[in-house]
Design a protein around this motif. Structure first.
Motif, PDB file in Angstrom:
ATOM      1  N   GLU A  20       0.827  -1.209   0.000  1.00 36.58           N
ATOM      2  CA  GLU A  20       0.000   0.000   0.000  1.00 36.58           C
ATOM      3  C   GLU A  20       0.860   1.257   0.000  1.00 36.58           C
ATOM      4  O   GLU A  20       0.533   2.253  -0.640  1.00 36.58           O
ATOM      5  N   GLU A  21       1.987   1.207   0.714  1.00 34.38           N
ATOM      6  CA  GLU A  21       2.875   2.371   0.752  1.00 34.38           C
ATOM      7  C   GLU A  21       3.597   2.574  -0.575  1.00 34.38           C
ATOM      8  O   GLU A  21       3.728   3.698  -1.060  1.00 34.38           O
ATOM      9  N   ILE A  22       4.069   1.493  -1.161  1.00 30.98           N
ATOM     10  CA  ILE A  22       4.891   1.581  -2.369  1.00 30.98           C
ATOM     11  C   ILE A  22       4.055   1.623  -3.640  1.00 30.98           C
ATOM     12  O   ILE A  22       4.557   1.919  -4.717  1.00 30.98           O
ATOM     13  N   ASP A  23       2.749   1.353  -3.502  1.00 33.81           N
ATOM     14  CA  ASP A  23       1.854   1.295  -4.669  1.00 33.81           C
ATOM     15  C   ASP A  23       2.233   0.169  -5.620  1.00 33.81           C
ATOM     16  O   ASP A  23       2.229   0.329  -6.852  1.00 33.81           O
ATOM     17  N   ILE A  24       2.597  -0.966  -5.045  1.00 39.89           N
ATOM     18  CA  ILE A  24       2.854  -2.181  -5.807  1.00 39.89           C
ATOM     19  C   ILE A  24       2.021  -3.296  -5.167  1.00 39.89           C
ATOM     20  O   ILE A  24       1.881  -3.336  -3.941  1.00 39.89           O
ATOM     21  N   SER A  25       1.467  -4.166  -5.974  1.00 39.57           N
ATOM     22  CA  SER A  25       0.669  -5.266  -5.458  1.00 39.57           C
ATOM     23  C   SER A  25       1.461  -6.048  -4.409  1.00 39.57           C
ATOM     24  O   SER A  25       2.599  -6.457  -4.660  1.00 39.57           O
ATOM     25  N   TYR A  26       0.852  -6.241  -3.237  1.00 42.35           N
ATOM     26  CA  TYR A  26       1.569  -6.963  -2.180  1.00 42.35           C
ATOM     27  C   TYR A  26       1.809  -8.416  -2.575  1.00 42.35           C
ATOM     28  O   TYR A  26       2.770  -9.054  -2.126  1.00 42.35           O
ATOM     29  N   LYS A  27       0.950  -8.944  -3.446  1.00 46.77           N
ATOM     30  CA  LYS A  27       1.156 -10.305  -3.935  1.00 46.77           C
ATOM     31  C   LYS A  27       2.416 -10.375  -4.789  1.00 46.77           C
ATOM     32  O   LYS A  27       3.170 -11.347  -4.723  1.00 46.77           O
ATOM     33  N   LYS A  28       2.645  -9.327  -5.584  1.00 48.56           N
ATOM     34  CA  LYS A  28       3.854  -9.279  -6.406  1.00 48.56           C
ATOM     35  C   LYS A  28       5.099  -9.157  -5.532  1.00 48.56           C
ATOM     36  O   LYS A  28       6.117  -9.810  -5.797  1.00 48.56           O
ATOM     37  N   ILE A  29       5.025  -8.303  -4.507  1.00 46.86           N
ATOM     38  CA  ILE A  29       6.187  -8.127  -3.625  1.00 46.86           C
ATOM     39  C   ILE A  29       6.538  -9.449  -2.952  1.00 46.86           C
ATOM     40  O   ILE A  29       7.710  -9.822  -2.849  1.00 46.86           O
ATOM     41  N   ALA A  30       5.522 -10.172  -2.478  1.00 48.12           N
ATOM     42  CA  ALA A  30       5.771 -11.477  -1.858  1.00 48.12           C
ATOM     43  C   ALA A  30       6.416 -12.429  -2.858  1.00 48.12           C
ATOM     44  O   ALA A  30       7.359 -13.153  -2.524  1.00 48.12           O
ATOM     45  N   LYS A  31       5.935 -12.395  -4.084  1.00 48.10           N
ATOM     46  CA  LYS A  31       6.491 -13.259  -5.123  1.00 48.10           C
ATOM     47  C   LYS A  31       7.938 -12.898  -5.429  1.00 48.10           C
ATOM     48  O   LYS A  31       8.790 -13.770  -5.594  1.00 48.10           O
ATOM     49  N   TYR A  32       8.233 -11.587  -5.502  1.00 49.73           N
ATOM     50  CA  TYR A  32       9.603 -11.152  -5.753  1.00 49.73           C
ATOM     51  C   TYR A  32      10.547 -11.668  -4.678  1.00 49.73           C
ATOM     52  O   TYR A  32      11.729 -11.940  -4.937  1.00 49.73           O
ATOM     53  N   ASN A  33      10.022 -11.794  -3.452  1.00 51.23           N
ATOM     54  CA  ASN A  33      10.840 -12.236  -2.327  1.00 51.23           C
ATOM     55  C   ASN A  33      10.702 -13.736  -2.063  1.00 51.23           C
ATOM     56  O   ASN A  33      11.158 -14.222  -1.028  1.00 51.23           O
ATOM     57  N   GLU A  34      10.061 -14.423  -3.002  1.00 52.56           N
ATOM     58  CA  GLU A  34       9.921 -15.877  -2.935  1.00 52.56           C
ATOM     59  C   GLU A  34       9.261 -16.330  -1.635  1.00 52.56           C
ATOM     60  O   GLU A  34       9.703 -17.255  -0.955  1.00 52.56           O
ATOM     61  N   ARG A  35       8.163 -15.621  -1.317  1.00 56.06           N
ATOM     62  CA  ARG A  35       7.443 -15.875  -0.062  1.00 56.06           C
ATOM     63  C   ARG A  35       5.951 -15.972  -0.333  1.00 56.06           C
ATOM     64  O   ARG A  35       5.454 -15.572  -1.384  1.00 56.06           O
ATOM     65  N   ASP A  36       5.210 -16.463   0.642  1.00 59.98           N
ATOM     66  CA  ASP A  36       3.750 -16.448   0.583  1.00 59.98           C
ATOM     67  C   ASP A  36       3.261 -15.064   0.978  1.00 59.98           C
ATOM     68  O   ASP A  36       3.834 -14.430   1.878  1.00 59.98           O
ATOM     69  N   LYS A  37       2.218 -14.609   0.331  1.00 58.03           N
ATOM     70  CA  LYS A  37       1.729 -13.238   0.566  1.00 58.03           C
ATOM     71  C   LYS A  37       1.261 -13.010   2.005  1.00 58.03           C
ATOM     72  O   LYS A  37       1.204 -11.877   2.482  1.00 58.03           O
ATOM     73  N   ASN A  38       0.948 -14.086   2.724  1.00 52.84           N
ATOM     74  CA  ASN A  38       0.472 -13.968   4.104  1.00 52.84           C
ATOM     75  C   ASN A  38       1.571 -14.202   5.142  1.00 52.84           C
ATOM     76  O   ASN A  38       1.295 -14.192   6.343  1.00 52.84           O
ATOM     77  N   ASP A  39       2.799 -14.415   4.681  1.00 50.77           N
ATOM     78  CA  ASP A  39       3.905 -14.648   5.617  1.00 50.77           C
ATOM     79  C   ASP A  39       4.104 -13.454   6.539  1.00 50.77           C
ATOM     80  O   ASP A  39       3.938 -12.291   6.132  1.00 50.77           O
ATOM     81  N   ARG A  40       4.472 -13.742   7.762  1.00 53.17           N
ATOM     82  CA  ARG A  40       4.816 -12.675   8.706  1.00 53.17           C
ATOM     83  C   ARG A  40       6.226 -12.172   8.403  1.00 53.17           C
ATOM     84  O   ARG A  40       7.115 -12.965   8.071  1.00 53.17           O
ATOM     85  N   LEU A  41       6.415 -10.880   8.519  1.00 57.83           N
ATOM     86  CA  LEU A  41       7.737 -10.301   8.290  1.00 57.83           C
ATOM     87  C   LEU A  41       8.415 -10.028   9.625  1.00 57.83           C
ATOM     88  O   LEU A  41       7.772  -9.678  10.611  1.00 57.83           O
ATOM     89  N   THR A  42       9.717 -10.178   9.622  1.00 54.03           N
ATOM     90  CA  THR A  42      10.514  -9.944  10.820  1.00 54.03           C
ATOM     91  C   THR A  42      11.213  -8.593  10.709  1.00 54.03           C
ATOM     92  O   THR A  42      11.707  -8.231   9.634  1.00 54.03           O
ATOM     93  N   GLU A  43      11.238  -7.856  11.789  1.00 58.67           N
ATOM     94  CA  GLU A  43      11.928  -6.572  11.802  1.00 58.67           C
ATOM     95  C   GLU A  43      13.380  -6.752  11.359  1.00 58.67           C
ATOM     96  O   GLU A  43      14.087  -7.620  11.851  1.00 58.67           O
ATOM     97  N   GLY A  44      13.815  -5.939  10.386  1.00 63.35           N
ATOM     98  CA  GLY A  44      15.181  -6.020   9.892  1.00 63.35           C
ATOM     99  C   GLY A  44      15.340  -6.820   8.613  1.00 63.35           C
ATOM    100  O   GLY A  44      16.422  -6.830   8.022  1.00 63.35           O
ATOM    101  N   GLU A  45      14.270  -7.498   8.191  1.00 63.47           N
ATOM    102  CA  GLU A  45      14.332  -8.258   6.937  1.00 63.47           C
ATOM    103  C   GLU A  45      14.504  -7.336   5.735  1.00 63.47           C
ATOM    104  O   GLU A  45      13.925  -6.256   5.678  1.00 63.47           O
ATOM    105  N   VAL A  46      15.262  -7.796   4.746  1.00 57.74           N
ATOM    106  CA  VAL A  46      15.378  -7.085   3.476  1.00 57.74           C
ATOM    107  C   VAL A  46      14.213  -7.510   2.587  1.00 57.74           C
ATOM    108  O   VAL A  46      13.981  -8.706   2.393  1.00 57.74           O
ATOM    109  N   ILE A  47      13.483  -6.526   2.068  1.00 58.28           N
ATOM    110  CA  ILE A  47      12.348  -6.797   1.189  1.00 58.28           C
ATOM    111  C   ILE A  47      12.620  -6.149  -0.165  1.00 58.28           C
ATOM    112  O   ILE A  47      12.757  -4.924  -0.273  1.00 58.28           O
ATOM    113  N   TRP A  48      12.696  -6.992  -1.205  1.00 59.27           N
ATOM    114  CA  TRP A  48      12.977  -6.505  -2.551  1.00 59.27           C
ATOM    115  C   TRP A  48      11.679  -6.100  -3.241  1.00 59.27           C
ATOM    116  O   TRP A  48      10.629  -6.719  -3.040  1.00 59.27           O
ATOM    117  N   LEU A  49      11.752  -5.058  -4.064  1.00 61.42           N
ATOM    118  CA  LEU A  49      10.553  -4.486  -4.656  1.00 61.42           C
ATOM    119  C   LEU A  49      10.402  -4.794  -6.137  1.00 61.42           C
ATOM    120  O   LEU A  49       9.424  -4.392  -6.769  1.00 61.42           O
TER     121      LEU A  49
END
Length: 304
Positions: free
Chosen positions: A216-245
């Motif tokens: 929502e902040e980056i204006d990119i589909s969150y499903k796409k962001i999860a896919k870019y990071n090879e994760r499930d869209k509902n995965d919990r994120l950990t503070e300090g994780e690198v998230i690729w856009l």
């Protein structure tokens, strides 16, 4: 004993000063990474050196940490004279002075440009080249932009220390980085600083972040962001994780040719792939491994 305590106190103070300087430099660099492309865009539009815009923003806002910047998105200390928009009050040369307030940092950068372009006293500055940051700095002080007698020297010092003059030669601004701040107001922790590595954009997750909130902040589909990071869209994120856009690369940058990453405690193939912006499948392939293979501390892994 007194001599020992004195030595200990001196060392402690030195370490404290060094650590404070490191944090300050990191804050400055983060600000530069976040806003350099807006400064470049404004330079191409109005002929104001990007280095000057960045240096003023850094100095006037304390790298975005001042009350005016945090509460009113005012990064340049511009007061209310002739202003009909939202305002904020702050002690400056006098108590409770009126300053302009904006809905986003982008609006502050835009208004800063218009303030200089439309100001009669700054008109002579626009006869200078955009690469003449020293002339601009001294001209701003002479025209009365700030009352600090060291204002020009401070701007020049910041520009030279952080090599901001390099942005005065930029041919284009990164539209993705500009858009990140253009349509968002800043409150709370503010927007995530976005950085660039391995031909990609990334941010560092904060506590409570989700793929959805980042999307929502980056204006990119969150499903796409999860896919870019090879994760499930509902995965919990950990503070300090690198998230690729954007989709990750198959290899690390060229300057990693011939270099190895030596596995440290707590690392996994996935965390290593994330660190370098490499697809997990590609990292396995580069090292002639399969997902069933284990890694061990000290093992050297090829990155390209």
């Amino acid at each position: 004993m007194k001599k020992f305590l004195l030595i200990f106190f001196t060392i402690y103070c030195s370490l404290f000063t060094v650590n404070a300087q490191v944090r300050w430099n990191e804050r400055y660099q983060q600000y530069i990474d976040q806003y350099k492309d807006i400064a470049i865009e404004e330079m191409h539009r109005w002929k104001i050196p990007a280095s000057i815009t960045l240096a003023q923003g850094l100095f006037e806002s304390g790298a975005g940490q001042s009350d005016l910047a945090r509460k009113g998105n005012n990064h340049f200390g511009i007061k209310c004279n002739g202003w009909t928009g939202r305002t904020i009050h702050h002690d400056d040369d006098a108590r409770n002075e009126c300053f302009r307030a904006y809905d986003s940092p982008y609006e502050s950068f835009e208004d800063h440009s218009r303030f200089l372009v439309n100001g009669q006293r700054y008109r002579s500055l626009f006869s200078l080249k955009t690469t003449d940051y020293k002339g601009w700095a001294r001209g701003l002080k002479a025209a009365g932009y700030a009352t600090n007698p060291q204002y020009a020297d401070k701007l020049i010092e910041i520009i030279q220390l952080y090599k901001l003059y390099e942005y005065d030669k930029a041919k284009t601004a990164d539209r993705f980085m500009v858009q990140h701040t253009k349509d968002h107001s800043v409150g709370g922790q503010g927007l995530h600083p976005i950085k660039i590595f391995n031909k990609n954009y990334y941010l560092v997750a904060r506590r409570g972040d989700t793929f959805k909130s980042i999307g929502e902040e980056i204006d990119i589909s969150y499903k796409k962001i999860a896919k870019y990071n090879e994760r499930d869209k509902n995965d919990r994120l950990t503070e300090g994780e690198v998230i690729w856009l954007k989709k990750k690369q198959k290899k690390a940058p060229k300057d990693y040719k011939g270099r190895l990453h030596y596995v440290r405690a707590g690392e996994s193939m996935y965390s290593i792939a994330q660190s370098y912006g490499i697809r997990l499948k590609s990292l396995y392939k580069l090292n002639h491994m399969s997902p069933d293979d284990d890694i061990h501390i000290g093992q050297g892994l090829k990155l390209r």
